[in-house]
Write an enzyme that holds these catalytic residues in place. Structure first.
Site, PDB file in Angstrom:
ATOM      1  N   SER A 138       0.865  -1.189   0.000  1.00  0.00           N
ATOM      2  CA  SER A 138       0.000   0.000   0.000  1.00  0.00           C
ATOM      3  C   SER A 138       0.895   1.231   0.000  1.00  0.00           C
ATOM      4  CB  SER A 138      -0.855  -0.013   1.270  1.00  0.00           C
ATOM      5  OG  SER A 138      -1.474   1.231   1.474  1.00  0.00           O
TER       6      SER A 138
ATOM      7  N   TYR B 170      -1.191  -0.652  10.551  1.00  0.00           N
ATOM      8  CA  TYR B 170      -1.362  -0.974   9.127  1.00  0.00           C
ATOM      9  C   TYR B 170      -0.139  -0.539   8.317  1.00  0.00           C
ATOM     10  CZ  TYR B 170      -3.501  -1.192   4.473  1.00  0.00           C
ATOM     11  OH  TYR B 170      -3.776  -1.482   3.158  1.00  0.00           O
TER      12      TYR B 170
HETATM   13  N1  LIG Z   1      -9.042  -1.256  -0.711  1.00  0.00           N
HETATM   14  C1  LIG Z   1      -8.068  -0.374  -0.821  1.00  0.00           C
HETATM   15  O1  LIG Z   1      -8.303   0.815  -1.097  1.00  0.00           O
HETATM   16  C2  LIG Z   1      -6.643  -0.820  -0.626  1.00  0.00           C
HETATM   17  C3  LIG Z   1      -5.613   0.123  -0.778  1.00  0.00           C
HETATM   18  C4  LIG Z   1      -4.285  -0.282  -0.617  1.00  0.00           C
HETATM   19  C5  LIG Z   1      -3.981  -1.605  -0.327  1.00  0.00           C
HETATM   20  N2  LIG Z   1      -4.991  -2.504  -0.167  1.00  0.00           N
HETATM   21  C6  LIG Z   1      -4.627  -3.890   0.160  1.00  0.00           C
HETATM   22  O2  LIG Z   1      -5.247  -4.784  -0.760  1.00  0.00           O
HETATM   23  C7  LIG Z   1      -5.555  -6.014  -0.111  1.00  0.00           C
HETATM   24  C8  LIG Z   1      -7.024  -6.361  -0.325  1.00  0.00           C
HETATM   25  O3  LIG Z   1      -7.818  -5.280   0.125  1.00  0.00           O
HETATM   26  P1  LIG Z   1      -9.416  -5.238  -0.079  1.00  0.00           P
HETATM   27  O4  LIG Z   1      -9.813  -3.828  -0.144  1.00  0.00           O
HETATM   28  O5  LIG Z   1      -9.801  -6.149  -1.171  1.00  0.00           O
HETATM   29  O6  LIG Z   1      -9.874  -5.837   1.350  1.00  0.00           O
HETATM   30  P2  LIG Z   1     -11.216  -6.608   1.745  1.00  0.00           P
HETATM   31  O7  LIG Z   1     -12.331  -6.271   0.820  1.00  0.00           O
HETATM   32  O8  LIG Z   1     -11.399  -6.397   3.213  1.00  0.00           O
HETATM   33  O9  LIG Z   1     -10.832  -8.140   1.469  1.00  0.00           O
HETATM   34  C9  LIG Z   1      -9.879  -8.783   2.267  1.00  0.00           C
HETATM   35  C10 LIG Z   1      -9.765 -10.228   1.831  1.00  0.00           C
HETATM   36  O10 LIG Z   1      -8.888 -10.886   2.756  1.00  0.00           O
HETATM   37  C11 LIG Z   1      -9.558 -12.036   3.276  1.00  0.00           C
HETATM   38  N3  LIG Z   1      -9.167 -12.293   4.652  1.00  0.00           N
HETATM   39  C12 LIG Z   1      -9.358 -11.493   5.728  1.00  0.00           C
HETATM   40  N4  LIG Z   1      -8.913 -12.105   6.835  1.00  0.00           N
HETATM   41  C13 LIG Z   1      -8.429 -13.321   6.438  1.00  0.00           C
HETATM   42  C14 LIG Z   1      -7.824 -14.416   7.118  1.00  0.00           C
HETATM   43  N5  LIG Z   1      -7.634 -14.394   8.442  1.00  0.00           N
HETATM   44  N6  LIG Z   1      -7.452 -15.502   6.402  1.00  0.00           N
HETATM   45  C15 LIG Z   1      -7.652 -15.546   5.054  1.00  0.00           C
HETATM   46  N7  LIG Z   1      -8.201 -14.528   4.351  1.00  0.00           N
HETATM   47  C16 LIG Z   1      -8.577 -13.437   5.042  1.00  0.00           C
HETATM   48  C17 LIG Z   1     -11.044 -11.688   3.196  1.00  0.00           C
HETATM   49  O11 LIG Z   1     -11.859 -12.860   3.114  1.00  0.00           O
HETATM   50  P3  LIG Z   1     -12.568 -13.579   4.356  1.00  0.00           P
HETATM   51  O12 LIG Z   1     -13.135 -12.509   5.238  1.00  0.00           O
HETATM   52  O13 LIG Z   1     -13.571 -14.435   3.677  1.00  0.00           O
HETATM   53  O14 LIG Z   1     -11.501 -14.384   5.021  1.00  0.00           O
HETATM   54  C18 LIG Z   1     -11.105 -10.948   1.870  1.00  0.00           C
HETATM   55  O15 LIG Z   1     -11.202 -11.868   0.804  1.00  0.00           O
HETATM   56  C19 LIG Z   1      -5.170  -5.845   1.362  1.00  0.00           C
HETATM   57  O16 LIG Z   1      -3.891  -6.403   1.578  1.00  0.00           O
HETATM   58  C20 LIG Z   1      -5.121  -4.334   1.526  1.00  0.00           C
HETATM   59  O17 LIG Z   1      -4.254  -3.945   2.566  1.00  0.00           O
HETATM   60  C21 LIG Z   1      -6.306  -2.138  -0.304  1.00  0.00           C
END
Ligand SMILES: NC(=O)c1ccc[n+]([C@@H]2O[C@H](COP(=O)([O-])OP(=O)(O)OC[C@H]3O[C@@H](n4cnc5c(N)ncnc54)[C@H](OP(=O)(O)O)[C@@H]3O)[C@@H](O)[C@H]2O)c1
Length: 272
Positions: free
Chosen positions: A136, A149
């Site tokens: 990120s 984070y």
């Molecule tokens: N969204 C943004 O704007 C943004 C910006 C920068 C970086 N990122 C990074 O991109 C990545 C994905 O973000 P996102 O926005 O898609 O997040 P999200 O919608 O919250 O999705 C997170 C994913 O991780 C899984 N997860 C959570 N806890 C878990 C566990 N204990 N074991 C296995 N899987 C787990 C969740 O599935 P379950 O709950 O089914 O386990 C879900 O599929 C993250 O690393 C985040 O830091 C996101």
């Protein structure tokens, strides 16, 4: 790497960025293997995309220990590992619990590092592989409310930079993804709406230094980075200078190491 027929393991694929990446890799002809905790959505997506689902809680050390074995035992070798699963858990550090600290570092740092540790010797032995780390811009830009984070993502940045040097001249490549907010994701919305925590990003928006990134742009660039073996995906473009500045000391080490021979000192994989 040509993606047609290659097997791509994506963690955190039950929703959000992981789901969108799965769709994009599948559209590029890859066979996908999906990991997350929510069995229903994971299986539904895997069925729709002709891939495999492997429900697991990656913050549980017992489950984490066997993930690669399980996935490769059910569908064959993994060519690309996309370490995407992560939690935001932003908030002021005085408000966090021991469980918050342990849970975040387990999922955001230990899981991707351990999955890489399990898979890398296999990729090297097979003579091909690619590892994607979903970091990120928070790994570069610290802000109030981001202590946990941002530090977890900074750890991924340094891990990937060192690993990339170790993997120089091998057939395994890495891509570090440094992105800010992605349009319409729950994570972006919840981070921005946490009282006090969104203040820094509000100011960046006002200064026109920050815009949200469409999901298609992110997923397109990640798939392209694997195809073309690119080291970085950095979005939005107006934040790229920060990431480049943070990379400068790492690049200087790489330059200093030119012509040095250290690979001969790396042992084979250690027993688990
Ligand atoms: N969204 C943004 O704007 C943004 C910006 C920068 C970086 N990122 C990074 O991109 C990545 C994905 O973000 P996102 O926005 O898609 O997040 P999200 O919608 O919250 O999705 C997170 C994913 O991780 C899984 N997860 C959570 N806890 C878990 C566990 N204990 N074991 C296995 N899987 C787990 C969740 O599935 P379950 O709950 O089914 O386990 C879900 O599929 C993250 O690393 C985040 O830091 C996101």
């Amino acid at each position: 790497m040509e993606l047609a027929g290659r097997r791509v393991l994506i963690t955190g694929a039950s929703r959000g960025i992981g789901q969108a990446l799965a769709e994009r890799f599948a559209a590029a002809g890859a066979r996908i293997a999906l990991v997350a905790r929510s069995e229903g959505p994971l299986k539904e997506l895997a069925d729709r995309l002709g891939g495999t689902a492997h429900p697991a809680d990656l913050s549980d050390s017992e489950q984490l220990r066997t993930v690669v074995e399980r996935v490769e035992g059910d569908g064959g070798p993994i060519d690309v590992l996309v370490n995407n699963a992560g939690v935001d858990n932003v908030g002021f550090f005085t408000h966090v619990s021991t469980a918050d600290v342990e849970g975040l570092y387990r999922l955001n740092v230990i899981a991707p590092v351990e999955l890489t540790r399990q898979l890398l010797p296999r990729m090297l032995a097979r003579g091909q592989g690619h590892i994607v780390m979903m970091s990120s811009m928070a790994g570069v830009l610290a802000a109030p409310g981001y202590a946990l984070y941002a530090s977890s993502k900074a750890a991924l940045n340094q891990f990937t930079a060192s690993l990339r040097l170790e993997l120089k001249d091998t057939p395994v490549n890495t891509t570090l993804v440094e992105v800010a907010y992605i349009v319409d994701t729950e994570m972006a919305d919840s981070v921005r709406s946490t009282p006090g925590v969104g203040t820094a990003s509000e100011r960046f928006y006002k200064l026109h230094a920050l815009v949200d990134t469409p999901m298609e742009r992110l997923t397109g660039q990640v798939v392209n980075a694997v195809r073309k073996e690119k080291r970085h995906v950095r979005l939005p473009r107006r934040l790229v200078p920060y990431a480049v500045l943070a990379e400068a000391p790492r690049l200087s080490v790489e330059a200093v190491l030119t012509g040095a021979h250290w690979r001969e000192h790396i042992d084979g994989p250690r027993p688990s």
